[in-house]
Scaffold this motif. Structure first.
Motif, PDB file in Angstrom:
ATOM      1  N   MET A   1       0.820  -1.195   0.000  1.00  0.00           N
ATOM      2  CA  MET A   1       0.000   0.000   0.000  1.00  0.00           C
ATOM      3  C   MET A   1       0.865   1.260   0.000  1.00  0.00           C
TER       4      MET A   1
ATOM      5  N   SER B   1      -9.227 -17.011  -1.631  1.00  0.00           N
ATOM      6  CA  SER B   1     -10.170 -17.902  -2.310  1.00  0.00           C
ATOM      7  C   SER B   1      -9.525 -18.649  -3.467  1.00  0.00           C
TER       8      SER B   1
ATOM      9  N   SER C   1      -6.606  -9.430  -0.950  1.00  0.00           N
ATOM     10  CA  SER C   1      -6.418 -10.445   0.078  1.00  0.00           C
ATOM     11  C   SER C   1      -7.504 -11.504  -0.003  1.00  0.00           C
ATOM     12  N   ARG C   2      -8.743 -11.080  -0.177  1.00  0.00           N
ATOM     13  CA  ARG C   2      -9.866 -12.001  -0.240  1.00  0.00           C
ATOM     14  C   ARG C   2      -9.771 -12.903  -1.466  1.00  0.00           C
TER      15      ARG C   2
ATOM     16  N   TYR D   1      -7.060  -3.339  -1.505  1.00  0.00           N
ATOM     17  CA  TYR D   1      -6.142  -4.327  -0.961  1.00  0.00           C
ATOM     18  C   TYR D   1      -6.848  -5.406  -0.156  1.00  0.00           C
ATOM     19  N   SER D   2      -7.964  -5.074   0.454  1.00  0.00           N
ATOM     20  CA  SER D   2      -8.706  -6.151   1.125  1.00  0.00           C
ATOM     21  C   SER D   2      -9.324  -7.075   0.085  1.00  0.00           C
TER      22      SER D   2
ATOM     23  N   ARG E   1     -20.106  -2.826  -2.802  1.00  0.00           N
ATOM     24  CA  ARG E   1     -19.527  -3.877  -1.955  1.00  0.00           C
ATOM     25  C   ARG E   1     -19.458  -5.242  -2.622  1.00  0.00           C
TER      26      ARG E   1
ATOM     27  N   GLU F   1      -7.138 -13.687  -3.127  1.00  0.00           N
ATOM     28  CA  GLU F   1      -6.003 -14.602  -3.011  1.00  0.00           C
ATOM     29  C   GLU F   1      -6.345 -15.768  -2.105  1.00  0.00           C
TER      30      GLU F   1
ATOM     31  N   TYR G   1     -14.843 -18.330 -11.828  1.00  0.00           N
ATOM     32  CA  TYR G   1     -15.617 -17.520 -10.890  1.00  0.00           C
ATOM     33  C   TYR G   1     -16.110 -16.254 -11.581  1.00  0.00           C
ATOM     34  N   LEU G   2     -15.233 -15.619 -12.337  1.00  0.00           N
ATOM     35  CA  LEU G   2     -15.598 -14.395 -13.048  1.00  0.00           C
ATOM     36  C   LEU G   2     -16.730 -14.663 -14.028  1.00  0.00           C
TER      37      LEU G   2
ATOM     38  N   LYS H   1     -19.912 -15.026 -12.146  1.00  0.00           N
ATOM     39  CA  LYS H   1     -20.363 -13.743 -11.613  1.00  0.00           C
ATOM     40  C   LYS H   1     -20.975 -12.878 -12.710  1.00  0.00           C
ATOM     41  N   CYS H   2     -20.411 -12.967 -13.915  1.00  0.00           N
ATOM     42  CA  CYS H   2     -20.948 -12.182 -15.019  1.00  0.00           C
ATOM     43  C   CYS H   2     -22.363 -12.599 -15.340  1.00  0.00           C
TER      44      CYS H   2
ATOM     45  N   LYS I   1     -11.239   2.998  -2.936  1.00  0.00           N
ATOM     46  CA  LYS I   1     -10.316   3.291  -1.833  1.00  0.00           C
ATOM     47  C   LYS I   1      -9.194   2.263  -1.806  1.00  0.00           C
ATOM     48  N   GLU I   2      -8.035   2.687  -1.316  1.00  0.00           N
ATOM     49  CA  GLU I   2      -6.894   1.779  -1.236  1.00  0.00           C
ATOM     50  C   GLU I   2      -7.210   0.577  -0.352  1.00  0.00           C
ATOM     51  N   THR I   3      -7.836   0.840   0.792  1.00  0.00           N
ATOM     52  CA  THR I   3      -8.127  -0.257   1.718  1.00  0.00           C
ATOM     53  C   THR I   3      -9.111  -1.246   1.088  1.00  0.00           C
TER      54      THR I   3
ATOM     55  N   ILE J   1      -9.380  -3.504   6.177  1.00  0.00           N
ATOM     56  CA  ILE J   1      -8.220  -4.392   6.221  1.00  0.00           C
ATOM     57  C   ILE J   1      -8.269  -5.275   7.458  1.00  0.00           C
TER      58      ILE J   1
ATOM     59  N   GLU K   1      -9.963  -8.446   6.972  1.00  0.00           N
ATOM     60  CA  GLU K   1      -9.199  -9.386   6.143  1.00  0.00           C
ATOM     61  C   GLU K   1      -8.047 -10.011   6.899  1.00  0.00           C
TER      62      GLU K   1
ATOM     63  N   VAL L   1     -19.208 -22.296  -8.812  1.00  0.00           N
ATOM     64  CA  VAL L   1     -19.887 -21.638  -9.920  1.00  0.00           C
ATOM     65  C   VAL L   1     -20.988 -22.544 -10.424  1.00  0.00           C
TER      66      VAL L   1
ATOM     67  N   GLU M   1      -7.743   9.205  -0.150  1.00  0.00           N
ATOM     68  CA  GLU M   1      -8.099   8.010  -0.907  1.00  0.00           C
ATOM     69  C   GLU M   1      -7.752   6.730  -0.163  1.00  0.00           C
ATOM     70  N   PHE M   2      -7.200   6.871   1.021  1.00  0.00           N
ATOM     71  CA  PHE M   2      -6.749   5.675   1.741  1.00  0.00           C
ATOM     72  C   PHE M   2      -7.917   4.770   2.104  1.00  0.00           C
TER      73      PHE M   2
ATOM     74  N   GLN N   1     -10.719 -19.465   2.581  1.00  0.00           N
ATOM     75  CA  GLN N   1     -12.147 -19.372   2.334  1.00  0.00           C
ATOM     76  C   GLN N   1     -12.580 -20.479   1.394  1.00  0.00           C
TER      77      GLN N   1
ATOM     78  N   ASN O   1     -10.118   3.460 -11.969  1.00  0.00           N
ATOM     79  CA  ASN O   1     -10.521   4.862 -12.006  1.00  0.00           C
ATOM     80  C   ASN O   1     -10.801   5.320 -13.430  1.00  0.00           C
TER      81      ASN O   1
END
Lengths: 261, 112
Positions: free
Chosen positions: A35, B60, B55-56, B51-52, B10, B58, B88-89, B92-93, B46-48, A70, A73, A85, A63-64, A80, B36
């Protein structure tokens, strides 16, 4: 310049502050580093496109987002369960193919080319073998046997060609669960158009062969030549219809639109 | 209201990130820039959130990370979509198509 170095440190300090309340482990350290790099890139991108250094810093901080995203996560370490599908109704999608698939497709093209070369060799060798059956099969001298060998060579040649062509379908499969299309949609239609152009010439050739074959028989009195010309004509038609069918499966409704013209 | 908030998006962050990776491997900043741009500035993720999502995804098994180095020798974490991720994509589509149709059957009449 001075301000940039200061702002780099401020970004570092900001992130350190944000991550202070989170569990300190390898995962969070990696994320923190990633980040930071990303925010730095964003900061540099903004200043390069004219924003003031402090303005850029303010934007990057805004923008953070929220640390809570986090925290959720980093807390969950258990893998998970992968979402299943709905395999019964796969999407008719075009996703760009992965590198492995592209490589596999290239290997396949070479394999298909080899098959076709072998088939062509068989088409050529068959009549030659037929002609020289006196010398080769002199002990056998069974006309039925040489006819059989001749016919088999042609048939195997045709089968190899069809196999080479239809095997491609695997890489353009839009009906199974994994949808890979090696060519993007626009190129597939182009590729089909080229094939359609070639196809009409080849069909004309095949029909021409059927037409001239009786005359050839008259002229040369050779049953062999007659048989060969008819066999090649049939082979051409079979291969053309196989390729056309595989395009139809791949292009779907685009195929129908092309055919309408 | 020309911008979408994190709350609204979300359920779709996974799909958005995966679709960016469908065109090729990429890394954090590049992906966020792409989002963007592609959204015409209407979804400044948002950055968070981003990155979350990494993480999610990865966890899965839909994407995997590797370290790549750029021309300036800076080590970056690159992400690549896995075959599982592709499936998965695709699913989802289709789900999005269905959702669009169903919701539309309720609210399309209000939209001019």
């Amino acid at each position: 310049m001075e301000n940039t170095v200061k702002n780099n440190e401020r970004i570092r300090a900001f992130i350190d502050n944000m991550f202070a309340s989170l569990p300190q482990n390898e995962q969070s350290a990696r994320m923190k580093e990633d980040m930071y790099c990303s925010m730095l890139d964003r900061y540099n991108g903004l200043t390069e496109s004219g924003a003031g250094e402090d303005e850029a810093f303010g934007k990057v901080v805004a923008e953070f987002g929220s640390v809570e995203d986090i925290r959720a996560e980093l807390g969950s370490n258990a893998p998970q369960p992968v979402e299943t599908v709905n395999a019964a109704a796969p999407a008719k999608l075009t996703l760009p193919a992965s590198k492995e698939t592209k490589r596999a497709y290239e290997k396949y093209e070479i394999y298909a080319a080899v098959l076709i070369v072998v088939a062509v060799v068989l088409f050529i060798v068959a009549p030659l073998g037929y002609e020289s059956y006196d010398t080769l099969f002199i002990n056998w001298s069974l006309p039925q046997l040489t006819n059989l060998v001749f016919g088999s060579a042609i048939a195997v040649g045709v089968m190899l060609c069809v196999k080479a062509v239809t095997g491609r379908e695997k890489f353009f499969d839009t009906t199974r669960e994994t949808e890979y299309n090696v060519l993007p949609a626009s190129e597939r239609v182009e590729s089909y158009r080229k094939f359609a152009g070639v196809r009409s010439w080849l069909m004309g050739l095949a029909v021409g062969m059927f037409v001239i074959s009786p005359f050839v028989n008259e002229l040369t009195g050779s049953d062999l030549l007659l048989g060969l010309i008819i066999a090649v004509g049939v082979a051409i038609l079979i291969i053309l219809s196989a390729v056309r069918r595989s395009y139809r499966d791949v292009l779907g409704k685009e195929f129908d639109e092309e055919e309408k013209d | 209201m020309e911008e979408l908030s994190s709350d609204v998006m979300r359920g779709y962050n996974d799909v958005i990130v995966l679709s960016v990776l469908a065109d090729g491997d990429s890394y954090g900043y590049e992906i966020s820039r792409c989002i963007n741009e592609r959204s015409g500035g209407r979804y400044p993720i948002k950055e968070t959130t981003l990155y979350s999502t990494f993480s999610r995804l990865e966890r899965s098994g839909f994407i995997s990370a590797y370290v790549g180095s750029e021309t300036f020798g800076k080590q970056r974490t690159y992400y690549t979509m896995t075959d599982t991720g592709r499936r998965y994509l695709a699913g989802k589509c289709e789900e999005w198509q269905l959702a669009k149709d169903v919701i539309g059957s309720f609210i399309d009449r209000f939209i001019q």
